[in-house]
Design a protein around this motif. Sequence first.
Motif, short mmCIF file in Angstrom:
data_model
loop_
_atom_site.label_atom_id
_atom_site.label_comp_id
_atom_site.label_asym_id
_atom_site.label_seq_id
_atom_site.Cartn_x
_atom_site.Cartn_y
_atom_site.Cartn_z
N UNK A 296 4.22 -7.40 44.73
CA UNK A 296 5.37 -6.59 45.16
C UNK A 296 6.67 -7.38 45.08
N UNK A 297 6.62 -8.67 45.39
CA UNK A 297 7.79 -9.54 45.26
C UNK A 297 8.27 -9.56 43.81
N UNK A 298 7.32 -9.68 42.90
CA UNK A 298 7.67 -9.73 41.47
C UNK A 298 8.24 -8.39 41.02
N UNK A 299 7.61 -7.29 41.43
CA UNK A 299 8.11 -5.97 41.04
C UNK A 299 9.55 -5.78 41.53
N UNK A 300 9.82 -6.24 42.76
CA UNK A 300 11.16 -6.07 43.32
C UNK A 300 12.19 -6.92 42.60
N UNK A 301 11.74 -8.01 41.97
CA UNK A 301 12.67 -8.94 41.32
C UNK A 301 13.09 -8.48 39.94
N UNK A 302 12.28 -7.61 39.33
CA UNK A 302 12.58 -7.19 37.97
C UNK A 302 13.71 -6.18 37.96
N UNK A 303 14.75 -6.48 37.22
CA UNK A 303 15.91 -5.60 37.17
C UNK A 303 15.60 -4.28 36.51
N UNK A 304 16.54 -3.36 36.60
CA UNK A 304 16.34 -2.02 36.05
C UNK A 304 16.12 -2.10 34.55
N UNK A 305 15.04 -1.51 34.11
CA UNK A 305 14.71 -1.47 32.68
C UNK A 305 14.34 -0.03 32.32
N UNK A 306 15.34 0.85 32.27
CA UNK A 306 15.05 2.27 32.02
C UNK A 306 14.19 2.45 30.77
N UNK A 307 13.12 3.21 30.94
CA UNK A 307 12.24 3.48 29.81
C UNK A 307 11.29 2.36 29.47
N UNK A 308 11.30 1.28 30.25
CA UNK A 308 10.44 0.14 29.96
C UNK A 308 9.04 0.36 30.51
N UNK A 309 8.07 0.51 29.65
CA UNK A 309 6.70 0.78 30.08
C UNK A 309 6.02 -0.49 30.59
N UNK A 310 4.95 -0.30 31.35
CA UNK A 310 4.18 -1.40 31.95
C UNK A 310 2.74 -1.26 31.48
N UNK A 311 2.16 -2.35 31.01
CA UNK A 311 0.77 -2.37 30.55
C UNK A 311 -0.12 -2.97 31.63
#
Length: 410
Positions: A101-116
């Motif tokens: 959750x810490x890592x998810x919160x740190x990632x800046x806005x990446x509109x349309x950026x998918x996650x694998x």
Amino acid sequence: MTETRALAAPRPLLLADGRDAASAWTLDPAMRHLNHGSFGAVPRVAQERQSALRDEMERAPVAWFPRLPGRIAAARSAIAGHLRVQARDLALVPNASAGASVVYAALGARPGGDIVVTDHGYGAVTMGAERLARRWGARVRTAHVPLGADARQACTAVMSQVDERVALIVLDQITSATGRLMPVGLVGSEAARHGIPLLVDGAHAPGLLPAPMEGLVCDAWVGNLHKWGCAPRGTAALVARGPLREELHPLIDSWSAAEPFPDRFDQQGTIDATGCLAAPAALDFVDRTWGWDTARAYMDELAGYGARVVAAAFEASGGPAEPVDVGMPVPGMRLVRLPEGLGATRIEADALRDRATEELGVEAAFTSFGGIGYLRLSAHVYNTPGDYEYFADACVPVVERWAREARSGG
């Protein structure tokens, strides 16, 4: 117990004074504990250390909390030594999911950026990835990794989901439901080549792997200390080496918020941090008593023995005949396929876990993958061959009966 079974069984580990290893824990002797991998088990020495620290905290809280960051930093240094990483790269968090959750919160806005992610991923961490994807207006792509896939096949399956729209890969180092390794090293190299951040969920790795981050390229790694490391629960490590580390912040801002990583994680208001401070006592106990290499070798031999014994018992009752090939085996963990009719979904598997505790007096992990139910065995130093022989002799016939009733709708 047959003579053949006894000859194949590993010799149990003992304490220095000749007592059974289990006597160093406070586990209920009336219960068979075959599921160390879920919540671990804390040895007496670490429980006593944590109790003493709590007493100290309660005697003088005004003295305790201002001095706590320095003590946390010292604990971090000791834990980093066990994980073979630099203390400056390691922060302490409540568990692997919190670290994710810490890592998810740190990632800046990446509109349309998918996650694998993969279909072996831990549910809570995958849920976090799904929430992040919704925030980005993107989607989660799930790579199917066959249970028996080797390292190259698994890497190919993950990277087949990657294109220019992918902004993050989340990959287990050791999978929870299926008890297998994933090729985090291979995927890490490929992710770096594509410029895609990689989060490695190493929840099961501390204690089970000697150096979980050796040769690993990733942006962040999280691992629980309360599982194989036997630390008090609520104790985990978050390791970051790349540029993302400077964006990592505790989920709660406190007085150290302006400090650099990882110091800003060392002060979290009035949280009870005694588990973190007692974690080195648990890690040191295993190291001092047997040595971690000896402990890991015993766990692996015992888990293999247990899987053979339990699978043979199912085969004798007309059930599945052999332990499961998981492609990249994990030391200390094995899968045994359940009879048809049991554990086809996670909810059904969890219900089996609860029923086994109540009716069989056994703490065991039942899991599901691809619509098939499995018994996941995970051994630690306090386990003995007798634990698995008991399950084979006393529990397998009951589980077979449950399966027949499930198939008949009874």
